[in-house]
Design an enzyme around this catalytic site. Structure first.
Site, PDB file in Angstrom:
ATOM      1  CG  ASP A 128     -18.185  23.800 -20.034  1.00 39.53           C
ATOM      2  OD1 ASP A 128     -17.910  24.254 -18.902  1.00 39.53           O
ATOM      3  OD2 ASP A 128     -18.860  24.431 -20.867  1.00 39.53           O
ATOM      4  CG  ASP A 144     -22.638  27.240 -17.013  1.00 40.43           C
ATOM      5  OD1 ASP A 144     -23.826  27.491 -16.755  1.00 40.43           O
ATOM      6  OD2 ASP A 144     -21.773  27.066 -16.146  1.00 40.43           O
TER       7      ASP A 144
END
Length: 229
Positions: A13, A15
């Site tokens: 991922d 963020d």
């Protein structure tokens, strides 16, 4: 000790996991919601982290009873990103782990809820590091990703774009958000979670392994080359 299964591919991922974006995201929503006499807490944000940009706008508008079309709210968010996102830094341990895996030929990818425009802004100062990831799947811009996290779409599309198309069980996901962990589980992938310290422990239970920082990860637990190799 838990029985971790060996993997061959790693999906990150972005963020709050690779990039330190949680603070800027929170500031943007707080600024916009103040126009409507509302506020945004970290707890509000954690409920939408991992969604696509439009899904996030829809959920924020619903949760806060904002009297504006979600697409307009989404556009306002995007406008504020231009001033805030180019200054974003890396999370602790991110660069070390990414470069280590790349050095040892481990295929690495990014699967994020971001849009292409948002991704380009966030990675302004990290373009060289971002070149090490292939593929990069951004669910807010990618037509093949039909739903954002917690749906498994972005991780399944990402796995399918590795040249050798590994089985889901051979992919290890790194996530910070509960919705992302749910998406990885739904995709049939093991997941290392590096949650914000404010995250309730009950929201980490679906993760394969929970760490305080990427610096604490031991690649050999999942059959990957150790840091001293």
């Amino acid at each position: 000790m838990p029985a971790y299964k060996p993997v061959t591919h790693v999906i990150f991922d972005m963020d709050g996991l690779l990039l330190d974006t949680v603070g800027p995201h929170l500031a943007i929503h707080q600024s916009l919601l103040a126009e409507y006499g509302q506020t945004c807490t970290w707890y509000d944000l954690i409920q939408v982290m991992g969604h696509t940009a439009l899904e996030t706008a829809q959920e924020i508008c619903r949760l806060k009873s904002v009297p504006v079309d979600p697409e307009i709210y989404q556009d306002k968010v995007a406008a504020l990103q231009f001033s805030m996102f180019p200054k974003i830094g890396l999370m602790r341990g991110a660069e070390r782990l990414v470069r280590h895996l790349h050095k040892h030929g481990v295929p690495i990818a990014i699967a994020s809820g971001s849009s292409q425009t948002s991704f380009d802004l966030k990675t302004t100062s990290h373009r060289e590091l971002m070149k090490l990831f292939n593929p990069v799947v951004l669910s807010s811009s990618d037509p093949e990703v039909k739903a954002g996290k917690p749906a498994p779409d972005v991780f399944l599309v990402c796995a399918g774009r590795f040249p050798d198309k590994p089985h889901s069980s051979k992919c290890l996901v790194f996530e910070d958000a509960p919705l992302g962990v749910k998406a990885a589980a739904a995709a049939g992938m093991q997941c290392v979670m590096v949650p914000d310290p404010r995250t309730d422990k009950s929201l980490t239970e679906e993760a394969t392994l929970v760490l305080e920082s990427l610096e604490d990860f031991k690649p050999e637990l999942f059959g990957l080359p150790p840091f001293n190799s």
